[in-house]
Write a protein that holds these residues in place. Sequence first.
Motif, PDB file in Angstrom:
ATOM      1  N   PHE A   1      35.080 -13.721   3.747  1.00  0.00           N
ATOM      2  CA  PHE A   1      34.218 -13.620   2.580  1.00  0.00           C
ATOM      3  C   PHE A   1      33.446 -12.318   2.647  1.00  0.00           C
ATOM      4  N   ASN A   2      33.324 -11.666   1.500  1.00  0.00           N
ATOM      5  CA  ASN A   2      32.564 -10.431   1.377  1.00  0.00           C
ATOM      6  C   ASN A   2      31.741 -10.566   0.109  1.00  0.00           C
ATOM      7  N   CYS A   3      30.441 -10.403   0.196  1.00  0.00           N
ATOM      8  CA  CYS A   3      29.598 -10.566  -0.993  1.00  0.00           C
ATOM      9  C   CYS A   3      30.128  -9.703  -2.131  1.00  0.00           C
ATOM     10  N   GLY A   4      30.230 -10.292  -3.285  1.00  0.00           N
ATOM     11  CA  GLY A   4      30.688  -9.570  -4.459  1.00  0.00           C
ATOM     12  C   GLY A   4      29.533  -8.873  -5.144  1.00  0.00           C
ATOM     13  N   GLU A   5      29.834  -8.266  -6.241  1.00  0.00           N
ATOM     14  CA  GLU A   5      28.814  -7.628  -7.056  1.00  0.00           C
ATOM     15  C   GLU A   5      28.667  -8.437  -8.330  1.00  0.00           C
ATOM     16  N   GLU A   6      27.457  -8.540  -8.821  1.00  0.00           N
ATOM     17  CA  GLU A   6      27.159  -9.262 -10.048  1.00  0.00           C
ATOM     18  C   GLU A   6      27.692 -10.686  -9.994  1.00  0.00           C
ATOM     19  N   GLN A   7      28.731 -10.999 -10.767  1.00  0.00           N
ATOM     20  CA  GLN A   7      29.183 -12.377 -10.909  1.00  0.00           C
ATOM     21  C   GLN A   7      30.497 -12.684 -10.198  1.00  0.00           C
ATOM     22  N   ASP A   8      31.019 -11.773  -9.409  1.00  0.00           N
ATOM     23  CA  ASP A   8      32.303 -12.050  -8.754  1.00  0.00           C
ATOM     24  C   ASP A   8      32.095 -12.462  -7.306  1.00  0.00           C
ATOM     25  N   ILE A   9      33.154 -13.011  -6.743  1.00  0.00           N
ATOM     26  CA  ILE A   9      33.182 -13.252  -5.306  1.00  0.00           C
ATOM     27  C   ILE A   9      34.350 -12.434  -4.764  1.00  0.00           C
ATOM     28  N   ARG A  10      34.222 -12.013  -3.528  1.00  0.00           N
ATOM     29  CA  ARG A  10      35.247 -11.155  -2.943  1.00  0.00           C
ATOM     30  C   ARG A  10      35.626 -11.641  -1.554  1.00  0.00           C
ATOM     31  N   PHE A  11      36.911 -11.436  -1.270  1.00  0.00           N
ATOM     32  CA  PHE A  11      37.443 -11.720   0.050  1.00  0.00           C
ATOM     33  C   PHE A  11      38.201 -10.489   0.515  1.00  0.00           C
ATOM     34  N   VAL A  12      38.135 -10.237   1.810  1.00  0.00           N
ATOM     35  CA  VAL A  12      38.847  -9.115   2.403  1.00  0.00           C
ATOM     36  C   VAL A  12      39.999  -9.663   3.222  1.00  0.00           C
ATOM     37  N   LEU A  13      41.194  -9.186   2.907  1.00  0.00           N
ATOM     38  CA  LEU A  13      42.401  -9.607   3.614  1.00  0.00           C
ATOM     39  C   LEU A  13      42.751  -8.554   4.652  1.00  0.00           C
ATOM     40  N   PHE A  14      42.985  -8.961   5.862  1.00  0.00           N
ATOM     41  CA  PHE A  14      43.407  -8.076   6.953  1.00  0.00           C
ATOM     42  C   PHE A  14      42.461  -6.880   7.122  1.00  0.00           C
ATOM     43  N   ASN A  15      41.175  -7.117   6.892  1.00  0.00           N
ATOM     44  CA  ASN A  15      40.147  -6.067   7.025  1.00  0.00           C
ATOM     45  C   ASN A  15      40.437  -4.835   6.175  1.00  0.00           C
ATOM     46  N   HIS A  16      41.180  -5.006   5.072  1.00  0.00           N
ATOM     47  CA  HIS A  16      41.553  -3.850   4.276  1.00  0.00           C
ATOM     48  C   HIS A  16      41.617  -4.123   2.768  1.00  0.00           C
ATOM     49  N   PHE A  17      42.310  -5.162   2.376  1.00  0.00           N
ATOM     50  CA  PHE A  17      42.579  -5.427   0.960  1.00  0.00           C
ATOM     51  C   PHE A  17      41.484  -6.328   0.387  1.00  0.00           C
ATOM     52  N   VAL A  18      40.846  -5.881  -0.706  1.00  0.00           N
ATOM     53  CA  VAL A  18      39.749  -6.639  -1.293  1.00  0.00           C
ATOM     54  C   VAL A  18      40.223  -7.345  -2.565  1.00  0.00           C
ATOM     55  N   VAL A  19      40.049  -8.674  -2.559  1.00  0.00           N
ATOM     56  CA  VAL A  19      40.374  -9.506  -3.717  1.00  0.00           C
ATOM     57  C   VAL A  19      39.061  -9.917  -4.366  1.00  0.00           C
ATOM     58  N   SER A  20      38.998  -9.755  -5.682  1.00  0.00           N
ATOM     59  CA  SER A  20      37.823 -10.161  -6.460  1.00  0.00           C
ATOM     60  C   SER A  20      38.208 -11.298  -7.387  1.00  0.00           C
ATOM     61  N   ILE A  21      37.339 -12.286  -7.484  1.00  0.00           N
ATOM     62  CA  ILE A  21      37.553 -13.398  -8.403  1.00  0.00           C
ATOM     63  C   ILE A  21      36.320 -13.448  -9.294  1.00  0.00           C
ATOM     64  N   HIS A  22      36.553 -13.386 -10.604  1.00  0.00           N
ATOM     65  CA  HIS A  22      35.418 -13.455 -11.526  1.00  0.00           C
ATOM     66  C   HIS A  22      35.793 -14.212 -12.793  1.00  0.00           C
ATOM     67  N   GLN A  23      34.756 -14.658 -13.465  1.00  0.00           N
ATOM     68  CA  GLN A  23      34.930 -15.346 -14.733  1.00  0.00           C
ATOM     69  C   GLN A  23      35.171 -14.279 -15.804  1.00  0.00           C
ATOM     70  N   GLY A  24      35.965 -14.614 -16.809  1.00  0.00           N
ATOM     71  CA  GLY A  24      36.229 -13.679 -17.892  1.00  0.00           C
ATOM     72  C   GLY A  24      34.942 -13.194 -18.534  1.00  0.00           C
ATOM     73  N   ASP A  25      35.011 -12.051 -19.187  1.00  0.00           N
ATOM     74  CA  ASP A  25      33.821 -11.415 -19.753  1.00  0.00           C
ATOM     75  C   ASP A  25      33.351 -12.032 -21.065  1.00  0.00           C
ATOM     76  N   ASP A  26      34.205 -12.778 -21.731  1.00  0.00           N
ATOM     77  CA  ASP A  26      33.831 -13.355 -23.016  1.00  0.00           C
ATOM     78  C   ASP A  26      32.724 -14.390 -22.867  1.00  0.00           C
ATOM     79  N   PHE A  27      31.956 -14.554 -23.934  1.00  0.00           N
ATOM     80  CA  PHE A  27      30.961 -15.618 -23.996  1.00  0.00           C
ATOM     81  C   PHE A  27      31.702 -16.939 -23.881  1.00  0.00           C
ATOM     82  N   TYR A  28      31.220 -17.850 -23.060  1.00  0.00           N
ATOM     83  CA  TYR A  28      31.833 -19.158 -22.850  1.00  0.00           C
ATOM     84  C   TYR A  28      33.274 -19.025 -22.342  1.00  0.00           C
TER      85      TYR A  28
END
Length: 156
Positions: free
Chosen positions: A47-74
């Motif tokens: 786990f790596n703290c994300g920015e704003e509203q996403d969460i991030r994970f680092v794979l193999f100490n190199h590749f960063v995956v971000s997961i976030h909710q879509g930008d649209d309202f609701y």
Amino acid sequence: MSTLSELTTKADYIASKNSQMKSQWHTYQNSLIKAVTTSNKKINHEFNCGEEQDIRFVLFNHFVVSIHQGDDFYSQEIIYSLNMAQGQEEVNFRAFAQARLSEDGRVDGTVDIHDKNAVLEHYLNKISAIYQCLFDSLHSNQPVHPQLEKLLRHAG
């Protein structure tokens, strides 16, 4: 023309629905973070703290995956992205997968967001293409970045 009372009722309904979706998103985030950080599976993932509203994970100490909710309202969309920046380049997240979060607390219609194991399995299925791409590149002694580029072109 709508009365103030009608507008107030509609505003309350809209705010309530949007708040409920945000609550579902936060529950999904918490379940995923807890599932990954407490998992005893050896997935080279942290786990790596994300920015704003996403969460991030680092794979193999190199590749960063971000997961976030879509930008649209609701927004009911969950977007999974991979940072394709190399070295000192500016961050460049590119989407490789999506999911749908429902009001009733399910991802893609079947995964209960309160079930950490189910959330983890769903997430691992979403990122499995990245692991496969890395494995194939290393197994065939090919550079990784061009293979990831191909993967992301096909995803988009």
